[in-house]
Design an enzyme around this catalytic site. Structure first.
Site, short mmCIF file in Angstrom:
data_model
loop_
_atom_site.label_atom_id
_atom_site.label_comp_id
_atom_site.label_asym_id
_atom_site.label_seq_id
_atom_site.Cartn_x
_atom_site.Cartn_y
_atom_site.Cartn_z
CG ASP A 290 -3.15 -5.39 3.18
OD1 ASP A 290 -3.23 -3.78 3.35
OD2 ASP A 290 -1.89 -5.53 2.53
CD GLU B 49 0.18 5.09 3.02
OE1 GLU B 49 0.61 5.42 1.79
OE2 GLU B 49 -1.11 4.14 2.84
CE LYS C 39 -0.16 1.55 5.20
NZ LYS C 39 -0.91 0.54 4.76
CB THR D 27 3.67 2.16 5.35
OG1 THR D 27 3.41 1.01 4.37
CG2 THR D 27 3.58 3.72 4.05
CG PHE E 191 6.34 -3.46 2.14
CD1 PHE E 191 5.67 -1.97 3.01
CD2 PHE E 191 5.53 -3.00 0.56
CE1 PHE E 191 4.68 -1.75 3.19
CE2 PHE E 191 4.32 -1.91 0.94
CZ PHE E 191 4.12 -1.41 2.14
#
Length: 319
Positions: A17, A96, A132, A156, A178
């Protein structure tokens, strides 16, 4: 005994990440995932100084308003960081879509296709990239269309089973539920100190994992946003785990035993099958204060960092 990181790699696909090239080179993950926050950090590193200058030089040759040019340069930088990462990992790099497009299906589609085209122009095929997208109802609908076009998506900011199931129903390649941000919310809300086993973020991922495996859902579950090594260990065996360099380093230094916690063969009884239409999705999110607040907060944070990146570009273009 091998390190916990090496043991974990035998159970789950390990994803970095980060946009830090040096960390990726050292830690050797299979995939990388980025977001505006990580891109903003990456372009401030000496490693990307020439990349930044190239993007600025390119931008000065573009027509359009200063705002449009700044946005285009920021997009180019995101793809440049992603392209550099594809040279270091054998798998996928997530890039993203702008967070400020999270409630606009058509604009999300347009930007996603443009990102894929930008990678293609650099000789990088769509099979190396995950688009993303924030898991709003509008984002999920965009992902459904992109998946049918052969463009794989990483949905996400997952905080709720309603988001997860809606993404799976849309055929999303991968979701990122998450962990740490859920823990943050509950720790602040309750004042309680949680162990890895009763960590509400860990429990959320386990619930989603169980649902997917027992109902033979093909969407990949990639747990994200870890606050400590204990959360990672509690999810050992999850399809994928995207982990910060600091926590990867900690796992790499620990040579203790690592017990597999999740496996498709031992998930237990199937939860009730959910049918998620727009009404059910929005009501389910409305009834979950944590999921609603953290999704909104996540979108705001990414949008803020994207705005910061664009301002940095704008300031440099004006010199």
């Amino acid at each position: 005994m091998p390190s916990k990181l090496d043991q974990l790699r035998e159970m789950s696909v390990v994803v970095a990440d980060t946009g830090d090239i040096d960390a990726v080179s050292h830690l050797k993950p299979v995939d990388c995932t980025t977001n505006p926050t990580l891109v903003l950090k990456a372009v401030g590193l000496p490693r990307f100084a020439d990349t930044f200058e190239e993007a600025l030089a390119w931008g000065r040759k573009q027509a359009g308003t200063p705002e449009a040019v700044s946005k285009a340069v920021a997009d180019r930088l995101a793809v440049s960081v992603g392209a550099a990462l594809t040279e270091l990992v054998p798998g996928r790099v997530s890039t993203e879509v702008d967070a400020d497009l999270s409630f606009d299906t058509a604009a999300t589609l347009e930007k996603a296709r443009a990102v894929i085209a930008a990678y293609k122009a650099r000789g990088i095929g769509h099979e190396r990239i995950l688009i993303k997208i924030a898991s709003t109802w509008e984002g999920i609908r965009a992902a459904e269309i992109l998946q049918k076009e052969g463009i794989d998506c990483n949905l996400t900011l997952i905080f709720s089973k309603y988001q997860a199931v809606a993404c799976a129903d849309a055929g999303a390649f991968l979701i990122s539920p998450f962990v740490g941000r859920i823990l943050d919310w509950y720790a602040k809300s309750t004042g309680k100190t949680y162990t890895a086993e009763d960590d509400p973020g860990v429990q959320s991922v386990r619930e989603i994992y169980t649902y997917f495996k027992t109902h033979d859902v093909k969407t990949v579950v990639m747990a994200a946003s870890f606050r400590n090594v204990g959360e990672i260990e509690a999810l050992a065996g999850c399809d994928r785990l995207t982990i910060s360099p600091a926590l990867l380093e900690a796992l790499g230094k620990d040579e203790g035993p690592l017990v597999r916690q999740l496996s498709p063969e031992t998930v237990g009884a199937a939860p009730e099958r959910l049918v998620i239409d727009e009404k059910t999705f929005r009501w389910g999110m409305n009834e979950d204060a944590m999921a609603t607040e953290k999704l909104a907060e996540g979108i705001r944070t990414f949008a803020k960092d994207l705005a910061s990146l664009r301002k940095m570009v704008s300031d440099r273009l004006a010199l």
